[in-house]
Design a protein around this motif. Sequence first.
Motif, PDB file in Angstrom:
ATOM      1  N   ARG A 121     -10.757   1.764  -8.417  1.00 34.26           N
ATOM      2  CA  ARG A 121      -9.295   1.877  -8.456  1.00 34.26           C
ATOM      3  C   ARG A 121      -8.854   3.536  -8.859  1.00 34.26           C
ATOM      4  O   ARG A 121      -8.252   4.095  -8.155  1.00 34.26           O
ATOM      5  CB  ARG A 121      -8.190   0.863  -8.762  1.00 34.26           C
ATOM      6  CG  ARG A 121      -6.994   1.203  -8.478  1.00 34.26           C
ATOM      7  CD  ARG A 121      -5.833   0.004  -8.881  1.00 34.26           C
ATOM      8  NE  ARG A 121      -6.259  -0.559  -9.997  1.00 34.26           N
ATOM      9  CZ  ARG A 121      -6.827  -1.790 -10.332  1.00 34.26           C
ATOM     10  NH1 ARG A 121      -7.262  -2.443  -9.271  1.00 34.26           N
ATOM     11  NH2 ARG A 121      -7.179  -2.307 -11.518  1.00 34.26           N
ATOM     12  N   SER A 124     -10.021   6.244  -6.667  1.00 35.76           N
ATOM     13  CA  SER A 124      -9.320   6.303  -5.253  1.00 35.76           C
ATOM     14  C   SER A 124      -8.430   7.491  -4.938  1.00 35.76           C
ATOM     15  O   SER A 124      -7.815   7.953  -6.030  1.00 35.76           O
ATOM     16  CB  SER A 124      -8.550   4.933  -4.927  1.00 35.76           C
ATOM     17  OG  SER A 124      -7.334   4.843  -6.012  1.00 35.76           O
ATOM     18  N   LEU A 125      -8.416   7.557  -3.681  1.00 35.83           N
ATOM     19  CA  LEU A 125      -7.467   8.961  -3.396  1.00 35.83           C
ATOM     20  C   LEU A 125      -6.022   8.775  -3.861  1.00 35.83           C
ATOM     21  O   LEU A 125      -5.196   9.608  -4.158  1.00 35.83           O
ATOM     22  CB  LEU A 125      -7.446   9.229  -1.871  1.00 35.83           C
ATOM     23  CG  LEU A 125      -6.838  10.385  -1.366  1.00 35.83           C
ATOM     24  CD1 LEU A 125      -6.998  11.664  -2.118  1.00 35.83           C
ATOM     25  CD2 LEU A 125      -6.889  10.112   0.173  1.00 35.83           C
ATOM     26  N   GLN A 126      -5.477   7.342  -3.476  1.00 36.07           N
ATOM     27  CA  GLN A 126      -4.158   7.441  -4.163  1.00 36.07           C
ATOM     28  C   GLN A 126      -4.023   7.391  -5.537  1.00 36.07           C
ATOM     29  O   GLN A 126      -2.858   8.074  -6.334  1.00 36.07           O
ATOM     30  CB  GLN A 126      -3.842   5.740  -3.949  1.00 36.07           C
ATOM     31  CG  GLN A 126      -2.414   5.353  -4.216  1.00 36.07           C
ATOM     32  CD  GLN A 126      -2.052   3.720  -3.847  1.00 36.07           C
ATOM     33  OE1 GLN A 126      -2.986   3.116  -3.507  1.00 36.07           O
ATOM     34  NE2 GLN A 126      -0.815   3.559  -4.175  1.00 36.07           N
ATOM     35  N   SER A 127      -5.109   7.105  -6.541  1.00 40.04           N
ATOM     36  CA  SER A 127      -4.928   7.204  -8.019  1.00 40.04           C
ATOM     37  C   SER A 127      -4.988   8.838  -8.351  1.00 40.04           C
ATOM     38  O   SER A 127      -4.179   8.977  -9.212  1.00 40.04           O
ATOM     39  CB  SER A 127      -5.988   6.492  -8.588  1.00 40.04           C
ATOM     40  OG  SER A 127      -5.976   6.674 -10.054  1.00 40.04           O
ATOM     41  N   LEU A 129      -4.037  11.290  -6.195  1.00 46.71           N
ATOM     42  CA  LEU A 129      -2.674  11.794  -5.977  1.00 46.71           C
ATOM     43  C   LEU A 129      -1.623  11.444  -6.968  1.00 46.71           C
ATOM     44  O   LEU A 129      -0.691  12.145  -7.352  1.00 46.71           O
ATOM     45  CB  LEU A 129      -2.506  11.476  -4.546  1.00 46.71           C
ATOM     46  CG  LEU A 129      -3.137  11.685  -3.362  1.00 46.71           C
ATOM     47  CD1 LEU A 129      -2.718  11.265  -2.027  1.00 46.71           C
ATOM     48  CD2 LEU A 129      -3.001  13.607  -3.308  1.00 46.71           C
ATOM     49  N   LEU A 130      -1.512  10.277  -7.380  1.00 46.90           N
ATOM     50  CA  LEU A 130      -0.485   9.925  -8.471  1.00 46.90           C
ATOM     51  C   LEU A 130      -0.837  10.779  -9.689  1.00 46.90           C
ATOM     52  O   LEU A 130       0.074  11.042 -10.404  1.00 46.90           O
ATOM     53  CB  LEU A 130      -0.791   8.205  -8.670  1.00 46.90           C
ATOM     54  CG  LEU A 130      -0.149   7.229  -7.598  1.00 46.90           C
ATOM     55  CD1 LEU A 130      -0.435   6.042  -7.920  1.00 46.90           C
ATOM     56  CD2 LEU A 130       1.319   7.666  -7.423  1.00 46.90           C
TER      57      LEU A 130
END
Length: 552
Positions: A121, A124-127, A129-130
């Motif tokens: 996680r 991950s790209l989402q992490s 970006l956050l």
Amino acid sequence: MANSSQAQTETTPERSPQGFPVTLQDQTLFYIEARVGSFPPSFRARTISERIEAFARDVEQEPDSLRIVVNELADTVDITAGDEVLMTIADVDAEAANATERAMAQDYVDIIQAAVEEYRRSYSLQSILLGLIYTLILTVVLVLSFAFSNQLVAFCSRKLKTWQGDRIRGLRLFGTEIIPADRVADSFIELLRIARLALFLGLLLIYTSLVLSFFPWTKRLSQDIFGYFRRAALTLGQNLIGYLPNLFFIFFIIIFTAYTLRLIKFTFAEIRRGTITIPGFYPEWARPTYNIVRFAIIAFAATIAFPYLPGSDTPAFQGISVFLGILFSLGSSGAVANFVAGIILTYSRAFVVGDRVKISETIGDVVEKTLLVTRVNTPKNVVVTIPNSMVLGSHIVNYSGSVRYENTPALVLHTTITLGYDVPWPKVHKVMIEAARRTENILTEPEPFVLQTSLDDFYVSYELNAYTDKPAKMPRTYSGLHQNLQDVLNEAEIEILSPHYSAVRDGHQLAVPEKYFPKGYTVPGFRVSPVDPASETNGDKTNSAQSHHPSE
């Protein structure tokens, strides 16, 4: 066997009280304590960590694919991911953990699955970006915090400047102002700036630690930075708490010294006012004696408080103290000499502030007298600073001693004129005494008097002596005395000339201002007597020719 030898030679991780840690992304999962065969726990922990990290990076394998396999032949339990064995739990591991092999395996599987999910996680790209969004928000907050801190410090600085001298007063220590109010205000402003700098550094540290924690590649570095800061803060806090008893002793010493100095200051102030009298102790000794006693008490208090200062028992602190002591000893010999001379001059009562003195070639009024130097203001308003060692080594003439000391006659001013033998000396005495009586600042009692100090070849030396109680006005008094001597002698038709001057002047004209000429006065000529030619010689001819006036 190759793995066994490699395990013996490689560097082992640091052992904790629970054993050697198995980690994933710098996160400790569990500990390995027991040796299995020839494999030490450090080697097993490092190998298991590498296998778990490889499994976490392989996104094709799900965390749920972990299995527990019982190896009955070897009496062990394996945790596998597909065909790969991540770790083996032996009976020695179960004994060390005081649990069964199966239960340990299930716990480890749960821990590994959760760690692998967190690991994937975080990458991950989402992490990521956050993390970038959080970094941007923190950057804006940091910049706004810096701007607000600058504005707040500027506002507080202006307020402190307006409170200077009103709410903010000078700092006094033992009754003496050591820091004026403006410097106290400036000190508060500097403290605000230091606090702002500390705030900036703290915010920057928190910002850096948080930003690094947002990204998996720098998360370990963030933990290290925060750990360093936490350990430094804990160490500082523990040292401050441990130093509190010493602060209590230092505070007690300062309070006791302050009240002791207040009592001593009150005593010497009463001595100076004359309320308290000590036989043989003069009031003017009160202030310098108080300064000496105060210095001795403060030095004694500093000596007592020295062992309670932070770091006083360290070799570095002691070495610096010895070094400064040597520098002070080598460089203060002149200052010590002036200090000792100042004490001697104080208690010898050679002069006080306000006295008209002559020190070596310097004449003037004493305007300041310290333990190191003496300052004299000359009649031309030139302030001369003289080291006390030089003052003590030279002769001191105190013209004000007759005024300051009791039962001492007034100061005698004297001047000398020379007159020919043809002027009656009683007349000269009368005229000179009259000139003294006309002079300002000259006392009528005791009366002025004249002394005939010498009988020379052509003239008599008359010394006029007159008393005055204003030694500080000596130059003006002397000037007025000389003016009055000229006026009175001219009024009495007495020429202030050496007699041999009249032998070479033309016509014997009076050498006084014309307003003092007698009525009908005319310039007389030379009187010439004839010379007998029979007795005239070559020398007489020369003399006779020289005696004739050119006008004849």
